[in-house]
Design a protein around this motif. Structure first.
Motif, PDB file in Angstrom:
ATOM      1  N   THR A 144       0.808  -1.226   0.000  1.00 50.18           N
ATOM      2  CA  THR A 144       0.000   0.000   0.000  1.00 50.18           C
ATOM      3  C   THR A 144       0.842   1.278   0.000  1.00 50.18           C
ATOM      4  OG1 THR A 144      -0.101  -0.033   2.412  1.00 50.18           O
ATOM      5  CG2 THR A 144      -1.876  -1.131   1.217  1.00 50.18           C
ATOM      6  N   CYS A 145       2.151   1.170   0.283  1.00 54.05           N
ATOM      7  CA  CYS A 145       2.980   2.371   0.432  1.00 54.05           C
ATOM      8  C   CYS A 145       3.411   2.899  -0.932  1.00 54.05           C
ATOM      9  CB  CYS A 145       4.198   2.030   1.291  1.00 54.05           C
ATOM     10  SG  CYS A 145       5.251   3.458   1.598  1.00 54.05           S
ATOM     11  N   VAL A 146       3.067   4.132  -1.237  1.00 50.28           N
ATOM     12  CA  VAL A 146       3.496   4.797  -2.465  1.00 50.28           C
ATOM     13  C   VAL A 146       4.356   5.987  -2.054  1.00 50.28           C
ATOM     14  CG1 VAL A 146       2.790   6.018  -4.553  1.00 50.28           C
ATOM     15  CG2 VAL A 146       1.437   4.094  -3.732  1.00 50.28           C
ATOM     16  N   ILE A 147       5.559   6.033  -2.602  1.00 51.22           N
ATOM     17  CA  ILE A 147       6.540   7.048  -2.188  1.00 51.22           C
ATOM     18  C   ILE A 147       6.910   7.901  -3.392  1.00 51.22           C
ATOM     19  CG2 ILE A 147       8.855   7.397  -1.225  1.00 51.22           C
ATOM     20  CD1 ILE A 147       8.543   4.674   0.145  1.00 51.22           C
TER      21      ILE A 147
ATOM     22  N   VAL B 140       9.175  11.012  -9.593  1.00 51.81           N
ATOM     23  CA  VAL B 140       8.451   9.748  -9.770  1.00 51.81           C
ATOM     24  C   VAL B 140       7.755   9.402  -8.461  1.00 51.81           C
ATOM     25  CG1 VAL B 140      10.101   8.877 -11.484  1.00 51.81           C
ATOM     26  CG2 VAL B 140      10.420   8.322  -9.056  1.00 51.81           C
ATOM     27  N   GLU B 141       6.804   8.449  -8.564  1.00 46.52           N
ATOM     28  CA  GLU B 141       6.261   7.802  -7.377  1.00 46.52           C
ATOM     29  C   GLU B 141       6.353   6.298  -7.609  1.00 46.52           C
ATOM     30  OE1 GLU B 141       2.268   9.198  -6.972  1.00 46.52           O
ATOM     31  OE2 GLU B 141       1.463   7.893  -8.537  1.00 46.52           O
ATOM     32  N   TYR B 142       6.614   5.549  -6.547  1.00 44.76           N
ATOM     33  CA  TYR B 142       6.845   4.112  -6.713  1.00 44.76           C
ATOM     34  C   TYR B 142       6.338   3.347  -5.497  1.00 44.76           C
ATOM     35  CZ  TYR B 142      10.732   4.467  -3.414  1.00 44.76           C
ATOM     36  OH  TYR B 142      11.481   4.668  -2.289  1.00 44.76           O
ATOM     37  N   SER B 143       6.093   2.056  -5.717  1.00 42.28           N
ATOM     38  CA  SER B 143       5.851   1.122  -4.628  1.00 42.28           C
ATOM     39  C   SER B 143       6.806  -0.053  -4.819  1.00 42.28           C
ATOM     40  CB  SER B 143       4.397   0.647  -4.625  1.00 42.28           C
ATOM     41  OG  SER B 143       4.077   0.050  -5.872  1.00 42.28           O
ATOM     42  N   SER B 144       7.089  -0.744  -3.746  1.00 39.91           N
ATOM     43  CA  SER B 144       8.088  -1.817  -3.818  1.00 39.91           C
ATOM     44  C   SER B 144       7.551  -3.104  -3.164  1.00 39.91           C
ATOM     45  CB  SER B 144       9.377  -1.392  -3.106  1.00 39.91           C
ATOM     46  OG  SER B 144       9.115  -1.093  -1.743  1.00 39.91           O
ATOM     47  N   VAL B 145       7.994  -4.241  -3.727  1.00 44.43           N
ATOM     48  CA  VAL B 145       7.638  -5.551  -3.157  1.00 44.43           C
ATOM     49  C   VAL B 145       8.863  -6.456  -3.252  1.00 44.43           C
ATOM     50  CG1 VAL B 145       5.173  -5.422  -3.688  1.00 44.43           C
ATOM     51  CG2 VAL B 145       6.744  -6.317  -5.398  1.00 44.43           C
ATOM     52  N   PRO B 146       9.005  -7.377  -2.301  1.00 47.88           N
ATOM     53  CA  PRO B 146      10.125  -8.337  -2.396  1.00 47.88           C
ATOM     54  C   PRO B 146       9.884  -9.304  -3.559  1.00 47.88           C
ATOM     55  CG  PRO B 146       8.687  -8.876  -0.548  1.00 47.88           C
ATOM     56  CD  PRO B 146       8.202  -7.563  -1.093  1.00 47.88           C
ATOM     57  N   PHE B 147      10.969  -9.779  -4.180  1.00 47.69           N
ATOM     58  CA  PHE B 147      10.860 -10.638  -5.355  1.00 47.69           C
ATOM     59  C   PHE B 147      11.997 -11.663  -5.277  1.00 47.69           C
ATOM     60  CE2 PHE B 147      11.451 -11.791  -9.802  1.00 47.69           C
ATOM     61  CZ  PHE B 147      10.149 -11.880 -10.280  1.00 47.69           C
TER      62      PHE B 147
ATOM     63  N   LEU C 211      10.377  -2.722  -8.177  1.00 46.59           N
ATOM     64  CA  LEU C 211       9.818  -1.373  -8.083  1.00 46.59           C
ATOM     65  C   LEU C 211       8.831  -1.151  -9.213  1.00 46.59           C
ATOM     66  CD1 LEU C 211      12.977   0.868  -7.434  1.00 46.59           C
ATOM     67  CD2 LEU C 211      11.426  -0.128  -5.759  1.00 46.59           C
ATOM     68  N   VAL C 212       7.620  -0.731  -8.882  1.00 45.65           N
ATOM     69  CA  VAL C 212       6.642  -0.311  -9.895  1.00 45.65           C
ATOM     70  C   VAL C 212       6.563   1.218  -9.788  1.00 45.65           C
ATOM     71  CG1 VAL C 212       4.279  -0.454 -10.715  1.00 45.65           C
ATOM     72  CG2 VAL C 212       5.380  -2.457  -9.677  1.00 45.65           C
ATOM     73  N   MET C 213       6.949   1.876 -10.868  1.00 43.64           N
ATOM     74  CA  MET C 213       7.208   3.315 -10.802  1.00 43.64           C
ATOM     75  C   MET C 213       6.417   4.061 -11.870  1.00 43.64           C
ATOM     76  SD  MET C 213      11.016   5.052 -10.909  1.00 43.64           S
ATOM     77  CE  MET C 213      11.555   4.047  -9.528  1.00 43.64           C
ATOM     78  N   ARG C 214       5.993   5.275 -11.521  1.00 47.69           N
ATOM     79  CA  ARG C 214       5.252   6.122 -12.466  1.00 47.69           C
ATOM     80  C   ARG C 214       5.927   7.488 -12.550  1.00 47.69           C
ATOM     81  NH1 ARG C 214       0.812   5.923 -10.166  1.00 47.69           N
ATOM     82  NH2 ARG C 214      -0.243   4.332 -11.395  1.00 47.69           N
ATOM     83  N   ASN C 215       6.123   7.976 -13.776  1.00 46.78           N
ATOM     84  CA  ASN C 215       6.670   9.331 -14.005  1.00 46.78           C
ATOM     85  C   ASN C 215       5.576  10.358 -13.698  1.00 46.78           C
ATOM     86  OD1 ASN C 215       7.664  11.753 -15.008  1.00 46.78           O
ATOM     87  ND2 ASN C 215       8.736  10.769 -16.717  1.00 46.78           N
ATOM     88  N   ILE C 216       5.821  11.246 -12.713  1.00 50.75           N
ATOM     89  CA  ILE C 216       4.799  12.243 -12.321  1.00 50.75           C
ATOM     90  C   ILE C 216       5.237  13.656 -12.693  1.00 50.75           C
ATOM     91  CG2 ILE C 216       3.824  10.822 -10.493  1.00 50.75           C
ATOM     92  CD1 ILE C 216       5.464  12.423  -8.471  1.00 50.75           C
ATOM     93  N   THR C 217       6.053  13.773 -13.730  1.00 52.14           N
ATOM     94  CA  THR C 217       6.521  15.099 -14.167  1.00 52.14           C
ATOM     95  C   THR C 217       5.357  16.009 -14.520  1.00 52.14           C
ATOM     96  OG1 THR C 217       8.565  14.146 -15.018  1.00 52.14           O
ATOM     97  CG2 THR C 217       7.937  16.325 -15.845  1.00 52.14           C
TER      98      THR C 217
END
Length: 503
Positions: free
Chosen positions: A85-88, A97-104, A115-121
């Protein structure tokens, strides 16, 4: 050879097939996907990530990703975050950018971080625009909302920003003719909008020239009686007996000339609002009559005996210190409490000098159009002089100054020679009084000099109390009739002093 060894090629093919499938799936995602080792080095980037940061990525991008990976690894190890749930928000090099992370877990068992990341420019660009153009924030946000083909969630977020910024920028109403956006003026507007919705009596206080009538107009316009009648009465401009008849009406035969019943202003404005300016100057008899209206909602016409019910919201204004007048037994305490249910105190101009530049611009534009002038510039030296002035006459004094300057200006800008400050009457009067005494000392008897000095004291008292004879008499500890006699003896006119004070 065992059966398990015979299946190894098939297992490798299955692993290869699965690997190809998830890579294809990740490449199809519009979001950027990274696989990082626990030390932060990049193991994998999908197509969106490569398009944004290049492949292989540069040193600065790699350093930013390494830092993010180490932080995520530490948080996941310590259990200080919930990855689902954490978006940083952060910067990858210079890209927001904003991203969330999960162990893999990799195929060979190594521990990785996805890391699933989105460009928020683009979103950051909109946020900067909101801050840069806050003077017209509502319009800009509405335009941006119309331009965006975003999700309903984004639209809701932007509308929340609109409401928040509108609250920060303060209330605005078409009837708001007050100029200034200083902290004191924002607080004043907030106070007006907070109390105008009720029917409670409002007392507006402040020095002469601060704009009490503008406040009364805004109170009425933002009240529930906006579409009802609104009358303004200057209590200081009407004789006491005439004021009573004007406000409460009179019955036929109640006095010479009363040939028919006439209803007063309170009945005319029934259901609406009445503004009583200079309320501190009304007589004791009028104070009793006004108290009846505020307490019981009824008036009695002059010469009548039957009360008449009225529903009128009262707004009163004065530059007199009513609390002090109560102490001096010149104003009824019960009426003061009835009037002072809500007090709106207007700050003098010297306490909000940050508004002077905006006021100057407003008055220059107004009188430039009125006088058909082409003035388009006010030098900084002029502004500095205006900021240094104490403004005893407040906004009215500033308006008079700019009006004269625009009228006298010969070119396209106001010059020093066009700026004619009013002489502070208190300083000029003191200088004149001293010179008068010096001139007469030794040339006329003491009795005559005392008489002249008495005239000076009476003028000063009337100046101090804006021509109010009753107040001046109380301060001088002399009867009102006796003071009128001395004024007549010294040829002193309270009306001229009052007119000069209000000019």
């Amino acid at each position: 050879m065992s059966s398990s060894n015979l299946n190894i090629p098939n297992m490798q093919e299955e692993v290869q097939r699965l690997s190809t499938n998830w890579r294809t799936l990740l490449d199809a995602m519009p979001e950027m996907v990274f696989l990082l080792r626990d030390n932060g080095s990049v193991e994998y980037m999908n197509r969106s990530a490569k398009a944004c940061f290049g492949f292989p990525c540069g040193e600065k991008v790699a350093a930013s990703l390494q830092n993010v990976g180490q932080i995520c690894s530490s948080q996941l190890t310590n259990g200080t975050t919930t990855p689902e749930t954490c978006v940083i928000e952060t910067l990858i090099d210079t890209t927001p950018v904003e991203y969330s992370s999960v162990p893999f877990v990799g195929y060979t068992g190594e521990k990785l971080i996805m890391l699933v990341m989105r460009n928020i420019t683009q979103r950051k660009k909109f946020e900067r625009e909101l801050l840069e153009f806050n003077t017209s924030i509502e319009t800009i946000l509405q335009q941006k909302i119309g331009e965006l083909q975003a999700s309903e969630e984004m639209r809701t977020k932007l509308m929340r920003q609109v409401n928040s910024l509108k609250s920060q920028l303060g209330h605005h109403h078409y009837a708001d003719k007050m100029v200034g956006r200083s902290r004191k003026m924002r607080e004043l507007r907030e106070m007006i909008h907070q109390v105008s919705g009720s029917d409670a009596t409002i007392l507006i206080t402040g020095e002469s020239g601060t704009g009490k009538e503008l406040v009364a107009n805004l109170v009425k316009a933002t009240s529930s009686r906006e579409d009802k009648a609104f009358l303004k009465i200057n209590c200081n401009a009407i004789n006491d007996s005439l004021l009573e008849a004007d406000l409460f009406g009179y019955e036929k035969g109640s006095f010479t000339g009363a040939t028919a019943r006439k209803i007063g202003k309170f009945e005319v404005v029934n259901g609406g609002t009445i503004f009583l300016d200079e309320i501190g100057d009304i007589s004791p008899r009028m104070q009793v009559a006004l108290l009846r209206v505020l307490q019981n909602g009824e008036i009695i016409r002059v010469g009548g005996t039957e009360p008449v019910q009225v529903d009128v919201r009262v707004i009163a204004a004065t530059n007199v210190d009513l609390a002090q007048a109560v102490k001096e037994k010149k104003f009824r305490l019960d009426l003061y409490y009835r009037l002072n249910i809500i007090n709106i105190d207007i700050p003098p101009l010297r306490e909000r000098k940050e508004d002077i530049v905006e006021l100057v611009s407003y008055f220059v534009n107004h009188y430039r159009d009125a006088f058909k002038k082409e003035i388009d510039f006010v030098p900084k030296s002029i502004i500095n002089r205006l900021l240094e002035h104490d403004w005893p006459g407040n906004v009215r004094e500033l308006e008079n100054l700019i009006q004269r300057a625009v009228l006298m200006a010969k070119g396209k800008m106001i010059t020093e020679s066009d700026l004619l400050f009013d002489q502070d009457p208190r300083i000029e009067q003191k200088r004149n009084e001293t010179s008068v005494i010096d001139e007469k000392l030794g040339t006329m008897p003491l009795k005559s000099m005392v008489a002249d000095f008495e005239a000076i004291i009476i003028r000063r008292a009337l100046d101090k109390y804006s021509g109010n004879v009753a107040t001046a008499a109380g301060q001088l500890n002399i009867g009102k009739t006796a003071l009128y006699d001395k004024m007549k003896q010294h040829n002193i006119s309270a009306k001229r002093i009052k007119d000069k004070t209000q000019a």
